[in-house]
Scaffold this motif. Structure first.
Motif, short mmCIF file in Angstrom:
data_model
loop_
_atom_site.label_atom_id
_atom_site.label_comp_id
_atom_site.label_asym_id
_atom_site.label_seq_id
_atom_site.Cartn_x
_atom_site.Cartn_y
_atom_site.Cartn_z
N SER A 178 0.81 -1.14 0.20
CA SER A 178 0.06 -0.12 -0.05
C SER A 178 0.76 1.21 0.19
CB SER A 178 -0.98 -0.12 1.24
OG SER A 178 -1.97 -0.84 1.06
N LEU A 179 2.10 0.98 0.48
CA LEU A 179 3.12 2.34 0.43
C LEU A 179 3.25 2.63 -1.04
CD1 LEU A 179 5.55 1.37 3.42
CD2 LEU A 179 4.08 3.26 3.50
N GLY A 180 3.37 1.59 -1.80
CA GLY A 180 3.61 1.77 -3.13
C GLY A 180 2.59 2.35 -3.96
N THR A 181 1.42 1.83 -3.66
CA THR A 181 0.22 2.27 -4.34
C THR A 181 -0.14 3.83 -4.05
OG1 THR A 181 -1.28 1.14 -2.86
CG2 THR A 181 -0.94 0.10 -4.91
N ASN A 182 -0.19 3.96 -2.93
CA ASN A 182 -0.22 5.35 -2.19
C ASN A 182 0.73 6.39 -2.83
OD1 ASN A 182 -2.60 4.91 -0.88
ND2 ASN A 182 -1.57 4.44 0.89
N ALA A 183 1.83 5.92 -3.00
CA ALA A 183 3.10 6.85 -3.74
C ALA A 183 2.68 7.14 -5.00
CB ALA A 183 4.38 6.08 -3.37
N LEU A 184 2.20 5.97 -5.76
CA LEU A 184 1.59 6.47 -7.00
C LEU A 184 0.57 7.40 -6.92
CD1 LEU A 184 1.74 2.95 -8.70
CD2 LEU A 184 3.25 4.71 -9.27
N LEU A 185 -0.54 7.28 -6.17
CA LEU A 185 -1.62 8.25 -6.20
C LEU A 185 -1.05 9.73 -5.65
CD1 LEU A 185 -4.13 5.98 -4.24
CD2 LEU A 185 -4.44 6.93 -6.46
N ALA A 186 -0.05 9.71 -4.75
CA ALA A 186 0.56 11.05 -4.42
C ALA A 186 1.17 11.82 -5.74
CB ALA A 186 1.51 11.10 -3.34
N LEU A 187 2.10 10.82 -6.35
CA LEU A 187 2.61 11.48 -7.58
C LEU A 187 1.56 11.97 -8.59
CD1 LEU A 187 5.60 8.70 -7.79
CD2 LEU A 187 5.98 11.27 -7.26
N SER A 188 0.59 10.98 -8.74
CA SER A 188 -0.27 11.44 -9.71
C SER A 188 -1.19 12.61 -9.49
CB SER A 188 -1.70 10.50 -9.74
OG SER A 188 -2.38 10.71 -8.58
N ILE A 189 -1.26 13.19 -8.37
CA ILE A 189 -1.93 14.75 -8.00
C ILE A 189 -0.86 15.71 -8.01
CG2 ILE A 189 -1.81 14.59 -5.48
CD1 ILE A 189 -4.66 15.65 -5.52
N TRP A 190 0.49 15.19 -7.68
CA TRP A 190 1.64 16.14 -7.66
C TRP A 190 1.90 16.52 -9.23
CZ3 TRP A 190 6.03 15.56 -10.78
CH2 TRP A 190 7.12 16.56 -10.58
N LEU A 191 1.34 15.86 -10.21
CA LEU A 191 1.57 16.25 -11.50
C LEU A 191 0.61 17.50 -11.75
CD1 LEU A 191 1.83 13.02 -14.04
CD2 LEU A 191 3.27 15.20 -14.01
N THR A 192 -0.52 17.39 -11.47
CA THR A 192 -1.64 18.45 -11.62
C THR A 192 -1.16 19.81 -10.85
OG1 THR A 192 -2.82 17.52 -9.93
CG2 THR A 192 -3.40 16.99 -12.31
N LEU A 193 -0.72 19.47 -9.61
CA LEU A 193 -0.23 20.66 -8.77
C LEU A 193 0.97 21.27 -9.05
CD1 LEU A 193 -0.86 18.95 -5.04
CD2 LEU A 193 -2.15 20.84 -6.01
N VAL A 194 1.76 20.65 -9.85
CA VAL A 194 3.07 21.22 -10.20
C VAL A 194 2.82 22.08 -11.44
CG1 VAL A 194 3.92 19.54 -11.85
CG2 VAL A 194 5.56 20.77 -10.21
N VAL A 217 -4.03 14.56 -17.91
CA VAL A 217 -4.07 13.03 -18.41
C VAL A 217 -2.97 12.07 -17.95
CG1 VAL A 217 -4.00 11.50 -20.67
CG2 VAL A 217 -5.03 13.96 -20.65
N LEU A 218 -1.84 12.74 -17.84
CA LEU A 218 -0.88 11.85 -17.19
C LEU A 218 -1.17 11.40 -15.64
CD1 LEU A 218 2.44 13.27 -18.37
CD2 LEU A 218 1.64 10.92 -19.16
N GLY A 219 -1.57 12.55 -15.08
CA GLY A 219 -1.79 12.20 -13.69
C GLY A 219 -3.09 11.31 -13.38
#
Length: 288
Positions: A17-33, A182-184
């Motif tokens: 779950s640490l890995g899947t949640n890291a992917l989720l955090a990176l997905s929203i990082w894309l839009t925030l950045v 789209v990438l997020g």
């Protein structure tokens, strides 16, 4: 070896779950950045999870095909809804993407023959292995690292800083925002597909407002100053319920409190390279 096997039997799902949640955090990082406050990532995760699970259960698709579908389906949906929504900004974009998440939840509830409705999908084959999660995180990190160092990454930073100024400098604001959106969505869908084949069961309530706030909290807590921030934030939010297991019913309150405290006292998150550089510079001056 026996102690390691015991540890994995108890905490294996938490580790993955640490890995899947890291992917989720990176997905929203894309839009925030890129300067977009989107709260649709929980919905994109759900779309990816359902697409992958349905292909596996109903059509016997190979796991790799299901994972690919879990990325493509939310990416296509993001491209469709992105056309009208990326023109919005700030709280208006947040409201629009939040409404999209509710639409997805209602559709899932009312398509029982496909999604199982309120009962969800049960008995999903447990195909996700630890190396699937690790490989996914590594590949996504490498892609985002290259993206951040490229012309596109610089365009994202310019748009976040000042959209009008970026446009005057020749940056295609709309195209870059669409790319980030789209990438997020694709990364969030990958996390959903991996998670669906890890937990045996998925339901519409797993991808609602509470999940959306949790994903946002992960990235805001860690900070968007670098790729390490979302990883750090997602790890803290994932492990927090395990540390405070007796207060699980107050998890949403805890996430909201963390979000407020971070915004007030650490607006750039825990991982802020510029702040640490200033501390090191001041420390060097004092020694001198």
């Amino acid at each position: 070896m026996s102690s390691l096997a015991t540890f994995w039997a108890i905490y294996g799902n938490v580790v993955m779950s640490l890995g899947t949640n890291a992917l989720l955090a990176l997905s929203i990082w894309l839009t925030l950045v890129c300067g977009m406050l989107s709260i649709a990532n929980a919905a994109f995760m759900g779309i990816g999870a359902y697409a992958a699970a349905i292909l596996t259960m109903n059509y016997g698709a190979p796991f790799s095909v299901s994972l690919a579908a879990g990325m493509v389906a939310p990416a296509i949906m993001a491209a469709i809804i992105g056309l009208p929504t990326i023109r919005l900004s700030g709280v208006y974009l947040a409201m629009a993407t939040l409404a999209f998440g509710e639409v997805v939840r209602v559709i899932v509830l009312n398509t029982e023959s496909i999604t199982g409705g309120a009962l969800g999908l049960n008995g999903i084959p447990q195909l996700t292995q630890w190396w699937h999660v690790l490989l996914s995180v590594v590949i996504v990190l490498l892609v985002l690292w290259r993206l951040r160092a490229s012309k596109i990454g610089r365009a994202f930073d310019a748009i976040r800083g000042d959209e009008t100024a970026a446009s005057l400098m020749g940056v295609n604001v709309r195209a870059n925002k669409m790319l980030a959106f789209v990438l997020g969505a694709a990364v969030a869908g990958l996390a959903g597909a991996l998670n669906a084949h890890l937990t045996f069961f998925i339901g519409p309530n797993e991808y609602g407002f509470e999940r959306a706030v949790e994903i946002l909290t992960m990235t805001i807590l860690g900070g968007i100053g670098g790729l390490l921030g979302p990883i750090l934030g997602s790890s803290i939010i994932t492990l927090l319920p395990e540390v405070l297991r007796g207060f699980d019913s107050f998890r949403l309150v805890a996430n909201g409190l963390i979000l407020v405290l971070i915004v007030l006292f650490l607006p750039r998150g825990i991982w802020d390279p510029s702040r640490y550089a200033q501390w090191l510079h001041k420390g060097g001056k004092r020694r001198a």
